[in-house]
Motif scaffolding. Structure first.
Motif, PDB file in Angstrom:
ATOM      1  N   ASP A  49      28.245  31.627  27.190  1.00 13.04           N
ATOM      2  CA  ASP A  49      27.199  31.279  28.154  1.00 13.04           C
ATOM      3  C   ASP A  49      27.091  29.790  28.457  1.00 13.04           C
ATOM      4  O   ASP A  49      26.423  29.406  29.412  1.00 13.04           O
ATOM      5  N   LEU A  50      27.704  28.946  27.638  1.00 12.71           N
ATOM      6  CA  LEU A  50      27.494  27.517  27.831  1.00 12.71           C
ATOM      7  C   LEU A  50      28.614  26.719  27.177  1.00 12.71           C
ATOM      8  O   LEU A  50      29.071  27.044  26.096  1.00 12.71           O
ATOM      9  N   PHE A  51      29.037  25.653  27.884  1.00 17.11           N
ATOM     10  CA  PHE A  51      29.881  24.636  27.268  1.00 17.11           C
ATOM     11  C   PHE A  51      29.131  23.322  27.398  1.00 17.11           C
ATOM     12  O   PHE A  51      28.617  22.997  28.469  1.00 17.11           O
ATOM     13  N   ALA A  52      29.049  22.570  26.313  1.00 18.02           N
ATOM     14  CA  ALA A  52      28.309  21.314  26.351  1.00 18.02           C
ATOM     15  C   ALA A  52      29.068  20.234  25.593  1.00 18.02           C
ATOM     16  O   ALA A  52      29.740  20.513  24.605  1.00 18.02           O
ATOM     17  N   ILE A  53      28.951  19.004  26.078  1.00 13.50           N
ATOM     18  CA  ILE A  53      29.475  17.833  25.373  1.00 13.50           C
ATOM     19  C   ILE A  53      28.287  16.931  25.068  1.00 13.50           C
ATOM     20  O   ILE A  53      27.662  16.370  25.983  1.00 13.50           O
ATOM     21  N   ARG A  54      27.945  16.827  23.795  1.00  9.67           N
ATOM     22  CA  ARG A  54      26.883  15.916  23.381  1.00  9.67           C
ATOM     23  C   ARG A  54      27.458  14.504  23.268  1.00  9.67           C
ATOM     24  O   ARG A  54      28.651  14.318  23.121  1.00  9.67           O
ATOM     25  N   GLN A  55      26.574  13.517  23.336  1.00 11.23           N
ATOM     26  CA  GLN A  55      26.996  12.108  23.348  1.00 11.23           C
ATOM     27  C   GLN A  55      28.071  11.900  24.419  1.00 11.23           C
ATOM     28  O   GLN A  55      29.085  11.225  24.199  1.00 11.23           O
ATOM     29  N   PHE A  56      27.829  12.466  25.567  1.00 16.82           N
ATOM     30  CA  PHE A  56      28.822  12.467  26.647  1.00 16.82           C
ATOM     31  C   PHE A  56      29.270  11.059  27.004  1.00 16.82           C
ATOM     32  O   PHE A  56      30.451  10.817  27.276  1.00 16.82           O
ATOM     33  N   HIS A  57      28.332  10.103  27.024  1.00 22.29           N
ATOM     34  CA  HIS A  57      28.660   8.727  27.414  1.00 22.29           C
ATOM     35  C   HIS A  57      29.625   8.073  26.433  1.00 22.29           C
ATOM     36  O   HIS A  57      30.344   7.139  26.799  1.00 22.29           O
ATOM     37  N   LYS A  58      29.648   8.562  25.193  1.00 23.61           N
ATOM     38  CA  LYS A  58      30.570   8.026  24.198  1.00 23.61           C
ATOM     39  C   LYS A  58      31.855   8.843  24.108  1.00 23.61           C
ATOM     40  O   LYS A  58      32.919   8.294  23.808  1.00 23.61           O
ATOM     41  N   GLU A  59      31.759  10.128  24.383  1.00 28.18           N
ATOM     42  CA  GLU A  59      32.936  10.990  24.324  1.00 28.18           C
ATOM     43  C   GLU A  59      33.828  10.844  25.553  1.00 28.18           C
ATOM     44  O   GLU A  59      35.052  10.957  25.465  1.00 28.18           O
ATOM     45  N   VAL A  60      33.224  10.609  26.720  1.00 29.96           N
ATOM     46  CA  VAL A  60      34.006  10.464  27.964  1.00 29.96           C
ATOM     47  C   VAL A  60      33.535   9.193  28.687  1.00 29.96           C
ATOM     48  O   VAL A  60      33.039   9.252  29.824  1.00 29.96           O
ATOM     49  N   PRO A  61      33.689   8.028  28.056  1.00 34.19           N
ATOM     50  CA  PRO A  61      33.172   6.790  28.656  1.00 34.19           C
ATOM     51  C   PRO A  61      33.876   6.413  29.951  1.00 34.19           C
ATOM     52  O   PRO A  61      33.343   5.627  30.748  1.00 34.19           O
ATOM     53  N   GLU A  62      35.064   6.982  30.166  1.00 33.91           N
ATOM     54  CA  GLU A  62      35.807   6.671  31.401  1.00 33.91           C
ATOM     55  C   GLU A  62      35.044   7.092  32.654  1.00 33.91           C
ATOM     56  O   GLU A  62      35.308   6.595  33.746  1.00 33.91           O
ATOM     57  N   THR A  63      34.097   8.018  32.493  1.00 35.06           N
ATOM     58  CA  THR A  63      33.342   8.496  33.655  1.00 35.06           C
ATOM     59  C   THR A  63      32.264   7.514  34.104  1.00 35.06           C
ATOM     60  O   THR A  63      31.772   7.603  35.231  1.00 35.06           O
ATOM     61  N   LEU A  64      31.889   6.578  33.244  1.00 30.34           N
ATOM     62  CA  LEU A  64      30.711   5.753  33.530  1.00 30.34           C
ATOM     63  C   LEU A  64      30.885   4.871  34.757  1.00 30.34           C
ATOM     64  O   LEU A  64      29.923   4.593  35.479  1.00 30.34           O
ATOM     65  N   ASP A  65      32.129   4.395  35.014  1.00 27.91           N
ATOM     66  CA  ASP A  65      32.355   3.582  36.212  1.00 27.91           C
ATOM     67  C   ASP A  65      32.073   4.375  37.482  1.00 27.91           C
ATOM     68  O   ASP A  65      31.628   3.801  38.491  1.00 27.91           O
ATOM     69  N   PHE A  66      32.347   5.674  37.447  1.00 20.60           N
ATOM     70  CA  PHE A  66      32.072   6.518  38.620  1.00 20.60           C
ATOM     71  C   PHE A  66      30.599   6.929  38.663  1.00 20.60           C
ATOM     72  O   PHE A  66      30.005   7.007  39.739  1.00 20.60           O
ATOM     73  N   ILE A  67      30.011   7.173  37.490  1.00 17.72           N
ATOM     74  CA  ILE A  67      28.603   7.586  37.439  1.00 17.72           C
ATOM     75  C   ILE A  67      27.692   6.472  37.936  1.00 17.72           C
ATOM     76  O   ILE A  67      26.808   6.692  38.767  1.00 17.72           O
ATOM     77  N   PHE A  68      27.918   5.255  37.442  1.00 16.26           N
ATOM     78  CA  PHE A  68      27.052   4.147  37.840  1.00 16.26           C
ATOM     79  C   PHE A  68      27.617   3.465  39.092  1.00 16.26           C
ATOM     80  O   PHE A  68      27.932   2.271  39.092  1.00 16.26           O
ATOM     81  N   ASN A  69      27.713   4.261  40.150  1.00 11.34           N
ATOM     82  CA  ASN A  69      28.177   3.715  41.427  1.00 11.34           C
ATOM     83  C   ASN A  69      27.052   2.897  42.069  1.00 11.34           C
ATOM     84  O   ASN A  69      25.934   2.791  41.523  1.00 11.34           O
ATOM     85  N   GLU A  70      27.333   2.329  43.208  1.00  4.71           N
ATOM     86  CA  GLU A  70      26.346   1.456  43.849  1.00  4.71           C
ATOM     87  C   GLU A  70      25.068   2.215  44.182  1.00  4.71           C
ATOM     88  O   GLU A  70      23.953   1.692  44.016  1.00  4.71           O
ATOM     89  N   ASN A  71      25.207   3.457  44.636  1.00  9.41           N
ATOM     90  CA  ASN A  71      24.027   4.252  44.987  1.00  9.41           C
ATOM     91  C   ASN A  71      23.109   4.445  43.779  1.00  9.41           C
ATOM     92  O   ASN A  71      21.888   4.232  43.870  1.00  9.41           O
TER      93      ASN A  71
END
Length: 241
Positions: A49-71
């Motif tokens: 029923d669910l897949f989850a990644i806890r501490q996502f910002h530390k487990e997949v830090p490569e995403t942060l540049d896209f997450i914290f876009n200008e908007n």
């Protein structure tokens, strides 16, 4: 502060078109690459029923540049100001046939690095090898959460439902909430949109009924220093250009 009045009054705000299709695709690709190679990771939770990644910002830090876009940076700065850091982040993937549902609740606990007896800190537990505690209402009231929607989220695939303005009533037992005389909203959000919410807002989600996937990145923010040398166990600063 175009969204602050709504957040103060209702406890939440929905903002669409924060991320482009390309930004979402990049985030998804990075998540898929990481999950393909880390199935045994203890911060990954997988069931039918669910897949989850806890501490996502530390487990997949490569995403942060896209997450914290200008908007998103502009939304955070214009709504809440500066000085905030990530205190917790979780990636949720609710599969197409998920029967996962969550009853109405407030987000009352925070993850910290040690247990120290402090006034107004209560209900200590240990979750995923981290201490969790319910801090004072003042700490919770200053925090906010941003939910980034990787898929279009509707009432049929488990969109959050909330009790409008319930965040203004402080920490409250569910049986003391007057459902009859309060408005309930189903928070449908487009792919690439976000929902901002206060942690004391009562929220829930239903089972999926339309066989459509729902993926969300849930990020909690604070600017509070904790007392007595207690530290946020997942704290991470993020850059604002």
């Amino acid at each position: 502060m175009p969204y602050l009045n709504e957040i103060d009054k209702e406890g939440f705000s929905i903002i669409n078109n924060v991320f482009t299709e390309n930004e979402i695709e990049n985030i998804v690709s990075l998540i898929e690459n990481k999950t393909a190679n880390n199935q045994a990771n203890t911060t990954f939770r997988k069931s039918e029923d669910l897949f989850a990644i806890r501490q996502f910002h530390k487990e997949v830090p490569e995403t942060l540049d896209f997450i914290f876009n200008e908007n998103l940076q502009n939304i955070i700065k214009s709504t809440f100001g500066e000085g905030f850091f990530i205190k917790k982040a979780i990636y949720f993937d609710k599969p197409e046939k998920s029967n996962w549902f969550v009853a109405y609740h407030q987000d009352l606990t925070i993850s910290v690095d040690k247990k120290i007896e402090v006034n107004n800190f209560q209900n200590w537990t240990v979750k995923q090898n981290q201490f969790a505690v319910q801090p004072s209402a003042e700490i919770l009231e200053d925090n906010f959460t941003i939910r980034i929607h990787i898929d279009k989220t509707t009432k049929d695939n488990g969109a959050l439902k909330v009790i409008n303005n319930s965040h203004s009533k402080g920490i409250l037992r569910i049986e003391n909430l007057d459902f009859k005389n309060n408005k309930e909203t189903i928070c449908e959000v487009d792919k690439g949109g976000i929902m901002i919410m206060k942690p004391l807002l009562f929220h829930a989600s239903n089972k999926t009924t339309n066989n459509e996937r729902r993926r969300v990145i849930h990020i909690e923010f604070s600017r509070q220093e904790l007392p007595m040398g207690i530290e946020w166990s997942e704290k991470m600063e993020f850059s604002m250009s």
